[in-house]
Design an enzyme around this catalytic site. Sequence first.
Site, short mmCIF file in Angstrom:
data_model
loop_
_atom_site.label_atom_id
_atom_site.label_comp_id
_atom_site.label_asym_id
_atom_site.label_seq_id
_atom_site.Cartn_x
_atom_site.Cartn_y
_atom_site.Cartn_z
N GLY A 243 0.82 -1.21 0.00
CA GLY A 243 0.00 0.00 0.00
C GLY A 243 0.85 1.25 0.00
N ASN A 244 0.22 2.37 0.30
CA ASN A 244 0.94 3.64 0.36
C ASN A 244 0.35 4.50 1.47
OD1 ASN A 244 -1.32 5.24 -0.89
ND2 ASN A 244 -0.82 3.95 -2.65
N ARG A 245 0.88 5.71 1.62
CA ARG A 245 0.52 6.56 2.75
C ARG A 245 -0.69 7.46 2.49
NH1 ARG A 245 4.86 6.86 6.42
NH2 ARG A 245 6.83 6.00 5.64
#
Length: 413
Positions: free
Chosen positions: A206-208
Amino acid sequence: MRIVLGVGGGIAAYKVASLLRLFTEAGHHVTVIPTEAATRFVGTATWEALSGNPVSNSVFDDVHQVNHVRLGHEADLVVIAPATADLLAKAATGQAGDLLTNTLLMAHGPVLFAPAMHTEMWQHAATRANVETLRSRGAAVLEPATGRLTGSDSGPGRLPEPEVIFDAALALVQGESDYQLPLAGRTVTISAGGTREPLDPVRFLGNRSSGKQGVALAVAARNAGATVRLLAAHMEVPPPAGVEVVPVETALQLRKAALAAAADSDVVIMSAAVADFRPSEVSDTKIKKRDDSADPVITLVRNPDILHELVELRNSGGHAERQQLIVGFAAETGDSHGDVLAYAKAKLERKGCDLLVVNHVGADKVFGQDTNSVVILARSGSEPQEAAGTKTEVSAAIISRIGFELNHVSPRA
């Protein structure tokens, strides 16, 4: 210009003092008519001092001047702020129980309502019906802002900032009864949040991204009059009221939703943080960590370039019946080979979208924050436009630019 400023009985009445000052400092003659409930939040002495005019909410004061008729007849503009749920209901049903509601019935000029109330009140079917009734009669009703309310909760229902109401009021007068919100009648699709690419049933890449910027864009587009569809990947904030929400998780799911949504969209804004890669294989069971086995090797494959695909579809005539504008987002970092803008300009050239919104990201920048600083690049070659502030303020600038592009520039030029 002669303005009647009606003040409803809500806590946001204190912010209307700033709106009054904006009107008077611009040289307008303002008569303030607070409801009786409004005077329990801000007294008549404040309104008289800031307006320089006597203030009353009774039809029995200065009867010889027949104020309940005269004020509405003479007003070039009537502004109601805050327009509470009660006041919207009275206006929609034509009640005339005090000086303000009488004035509304007698108003010959444009009328602007700036609502403020709790989220549940704003979203209630009765309030929505009253708003639609007022709009159908030619009144302009702003969408409330989204944010912290009187208590600890947040949501749509905040009074728009005085500057926003002031600008909308002047635009309403300049356009007379034909005032239109900049994206009225447009359909806008916005992607938001971060995609998640599964490794196994419990893990993912995933990412932020928090989704805050995408949600703020959806609110700004909705407030500008658009019909909004939000393609919602993982978000840390709830989607706004009044928009269609299409939940997605992976980049492939987002691609499918975006291609389908683009078919009837005038604007597509790809603000979601889309994973560039996904695992080539997804385990059906949790990948175990065992002392007697080697460390797992995860092979990644590229995800499709959704933004570029949308542009190609548009340019090939896939949506030939509409003049579609496509907006991309670029979260960039600089390195020894180039700065953020250099990479962004190259990306704009590759993607072929009409506008590219660029921000400099880092561990403590943009993702999850309430503020942002962006540069808007245009394929037309116009000068880069900077916007900074809260994500709400940045979104307003982006939507304003989109409105300008739609009305002044052909996206396919």
